[in-house]
Write a protein that holds these residues in place. Structure first.
Motif, mmCIF file in Angstrom:
data_model
loop_
_atom_site.group_PDB
_atom_site.id
_atom_site.type_symbol
_atom_site.label_atom_id
_atom_site.label_comp_id
_atom_site.label_asym_id
_atom_site.label_seq_id
_atom_site.Cartn_x
_atom_site.Cartn_y
_atom_site.Cartn_z
ATOM 1 N N ARG A 270 34.256 41.245 37.890
ATOM 2 C CA ARG A 270 32.985 41.903 37.523
ATOM 3 C C ARG A 270 32.871 43.274 38.190
ATOM 4 O O ARG A 270 32.428 44.233 37.572
ATOM 5 C CB ARG A 270 31.814 40.985 37.910
ATOM 6 N N PHE A 271 33.329 43.385 39.455
ATOM 7 C CA PHE A 271 33.349 44.695 40.126
ATOM 8 C C PHE A 271 34.231 45.676 39.364
ATOM 9 O O PHE A 271 33.867 46.834 39.180
ATOM 10 C CB PHE A 271 33.884 44.573 41.561
ATOM 11 N N ILE A 272 35.397 45.219 38.929
ATOM 12 C CA ILE A 272 36.325 46.086 38.188
ATOM 13 C C ILE A 272 35.649 46.604 36.922
ATOM 14 O O ILE A 272 35.677 47.807 36.634
ATOM 15 C CB ILE A 272 37.623 45.326 37.834
ATOM 16 N N GLU A 273 35.035 45.695 36.178
ATOM 17 C CA GLU A 273 34.360 46.080 34.938
ATOM 18 C C GLU A 273 33.226 47.063 35.206
ATOM 19 O O GLU A 273 33.094 48.075 34.509
ATOM 20 C CB GLU A 273 33.819 44.838 34.234
ATOM 21 N N ARG A 274 32.401 46.765 36.199
ATOM 22 C CA ARG A 274 31.252 47.621 36.510
ATOM 23 C C ARG A 274 31.676 48.998 37.007
ATOM 24 O O ARG A 274 30.954 49.975 36.819
ATOM 25 C CB ARG A 274 30.347 46.938 37.520
ATOM 26 N N ALA A 275 32.863 49.073 37.627
ATOM 27 C CA ALA A 275 33.359 50.350 38.137
ATOM 28 C C ALA A 275 34.118 51.139 37.069
ATOM 29 O O ALA A 275 34.529 52.269 37.311
ATOM 30 C CB ALA A 275 34.272 50.107 39.335
ATOM 31 N N GLY A 276 34.304 50.543 35.888
ATOM 32 C CA GLY A 276 34.982 51.245 34.805
ATOM 33 C C GLY A 276 36.493 51.093 34.814
ATOM 34 O O GLY A 276 37.201 51.878 34.193
ATOM 35 N N GLY A 277 36.986 50.063 35.497
ATOM 36 C CA GLY A 277 38.417 49.782 35.496
ATOM 37 C C GLY A 277 38.746 48.696 34.495
ATOM 38 O O GLY A 277 37.859 48.162 33.817
ATOM 39 N N THR A 278 40.018 48.359 34.414
ATOM 40 C CA THR A 278 40.500 47.308 33.520
ATOM 41 C C THR A 278 41.263 46.278 34.340
ATOM 42 O O THR A 278 42.131 46.646 35.137
ATOM 43 C CB THR A 278 41.458 47.900 32.458
ATOM 44 N N LEU A 279 40.946 45.014 34.137
ATOM 45 C CA LEU A 279 41.659 43.951 34.833
ATOM 46 C C LEU A 279 43.079 43.853 34.283
ATOM 47 O O LEU A 279 43.281 43.690 33.087
ATOM 48 C CB LEU A 279 40.945 42.612 34.647
ATOM 49 N N GLU A 280 44.057 43.950 35.171
ATOM 50 C CA GLU A 280 45.458 43.811 34.779
ATOM 51 C C GLU A 280 45.947 42.380 35.005
ATOM 52 O O GLU A 280 46.805 41.889 34.290
ATOM 53 C CB GLU A 280 46.318 44.799 35.567
ATOM 54 N N GLY A 281 45.411 41.698 36.034
ATOM 55 C CA GLY A 281 45.825 40.330 36.289
ATOM 56 C C GLY A 281 45.354 39.829 37.640
ATOM 57 O O GLY A 281 44.686 40.545 38.395
ATOM 58 N N TYR A 282 45.709 38.569 37.921
ATOM 59 C CA TYR A 282 45.350 37.912 39.178
ATOM 60 C C TYR A 282 46.630 37.433 39.860
ATOM 61 O O TYR A 282 47.470 36.799 39.208
ATOM 62 C CB TYR A 282 44.485 36.676 38.926
ATOM 63 N N VAL A 283 46.751 37.710 41.155
ATOM 64 C CA VAL A 283 47.865 37.173 41.936
ATOM 65 C C VAL A 283 47.311 36.539 43.205
ATOM 66 O O VAL A 283 46.303 36.980 43.754
ATOM 67 C CB VAL A 283 48.930 38.241 42.280
ATOM 68 N N ALA A 284 47.991 35.492 43.650
ATOM 69 C CA ALA A 284 47.569 34.790 44.856
ATOM 70 C C ALA A 284 48.791 34.175 45.530
ATOM 71 O O ALA A 284 49.781 33.857 44.865
ATOM 72 C CB ALA A 284 46.554 33.700 44.526
ATOM 73 N N ALA A 285 48.689 33.993 46.821
ATOM 74 C CA ALA A 285 49.750 33.291 47.536
ATOM 75 C C ALA A 285 49.750 31.830 47.108
ATOM 76 O O ALA A 285 50.805 31.255 46.855
ATOM 77 C CB ALA A 285 49.545 33.422 49.040
ATOM 78 N N PHE A 286 48.547 31.258 47.012
ATOM 79 C CA PHE A 286 48.426 29.834 46.706
ATOM 80 C C PHE A 286 47.370 29.594 45.636
ATOM 81 O O PHE A 286 46.386 30.318 45.557
ATOM 82 C CB PHE A 286 48.016 29.043 47.955
ATOM 83 N N LYS A 287 47.596 28.559 44.845
ATOM 84 C CA LYS A 287 46.592 28.061 43.898
ATOM 85 C C LYS A 287 46.257 26.646 44.353
ATOM 86 O O LYS A 287 47.138 25.883 44.741
ATOM 87 C CB LYS A 287 47.156 28.041 42.480
ATOM 88 N N GLN A 288 44.978 26.345 44.307
ATOM 89 C CA GLN A 288 44.524 25.025 44.758
ATOM 90 C C GLN A 288 43.517 24.479 43.767
ATOM 91 O O GLN A 288 42.468 25.077 43.549
ATOM 92 C CB GLN A 288 43.894 25.163 46.138
ATOM 93 N N GLY A 289 43.828 23.370 43.141
ATOM 94 C CA GLY A 289 42.908 22.783 42.179
ATOM 95 C C GLY A 289 43.020 23.436 40.822
ATOM 96 O O GLY A 289 43.988 24.121 40.504
ATOM 97 N N GLN A 290 41.986 23.218 40.014
ATOM 98 C CA GLN A 290 41.984 23.681 38.634
ATOM 99 C C GLN A 290 41.216 24.979 38.476
ATOM 100 O O GLN A 290 40.128 25.121 38.995
ATOM 101 C CB GLN A 290 41.343 22.616 37.731
#
Length: 176
Positions: free
Chosen positions: A141-161
């Motif tokens: 939401r910050f990216i959108e409000r600032a006028g950027g475009t979401l390219e993707g999500y990265v994380a060291a770990f994923k937990q749950g669904q």
């Protein structure tokens, strides 16, 4: 179980588990103060950054050293969202996070000049652990409000669904 062993990039850590709300015990990932683990994880995460990314976006605290190391290795700048308003902030963007993994709702703050660094840029969200995806969506939401475009999500770990298309290194059990 009071711990969980993980190994990333040849560096092993024994993660303690902590009791959180209704989830039972969950592994506690700590990058703050652990340069060896942070560096190993950042090196492995380089391959996860989507092509075309121009800026990384993260939130204080635990993901910050990880994002800093990713920035150093990739040459990509990063912007950091804070969990408290600072007196120096100019025209900050404010975003509520309705539900966090640890059961604590928070308000996030992005300084106006930092938000301007996202404008017109392709931005990838960096997190230490993605569980429900609530924080990642707030950062989106910050990216959108600032006028950027979401390219993707990265994380060291994923937990749950999560329904988010997050790229991650390892999956952690939702509860132990």
């Amino acid at each position: 179980m009071d711990h969980l062993n993980v190994n990333i990039g040849g560096v092993s850590r024994t993660l303690p588990t902590v009791r959180t709300g209704n989830l039972g015990r969950v592994p506690l990932v700590e990058f703050v103060g652990d340069s060896e683990f942070t560096n190993a994880v950042a090196q492995e995460m380089l391959a996860l950054i989507p092509e075309g990314t121009e800026v990384l976006l993260t939130v204080v605290t635990n993901a910050l050293p990880l994002t800093h190391e990713l920035s150093d290795r990739s040459g990509l700048p990063y912007v950091c969202v804070r969990k408290k308003r600072r007196t120096y902030m100019q025209n900050p963007l404010i975003q509520d996070v309705p539900s966090m993994t640890l059961g604590v709702a928070e308000t996030l703050w992005l300084d106006g000049p930092h938000a301007a660094r996202l404008h017109g840029k392709r931005v990838t969200v960096v997190q230490d652990v993605v569980a429900s995806g609530g924080t990642a969506l707030a950062l989106t939401r910050f990216i959108e409000r600032a006028g950027g475009t979401l390219e993707g999500y990265v994380a060291a770990f994923k937990q749950g669904q999560t329904t988010l298309p997050v790229r991650y290194l390892q999956e952690l059990p939702r509860s132990l």
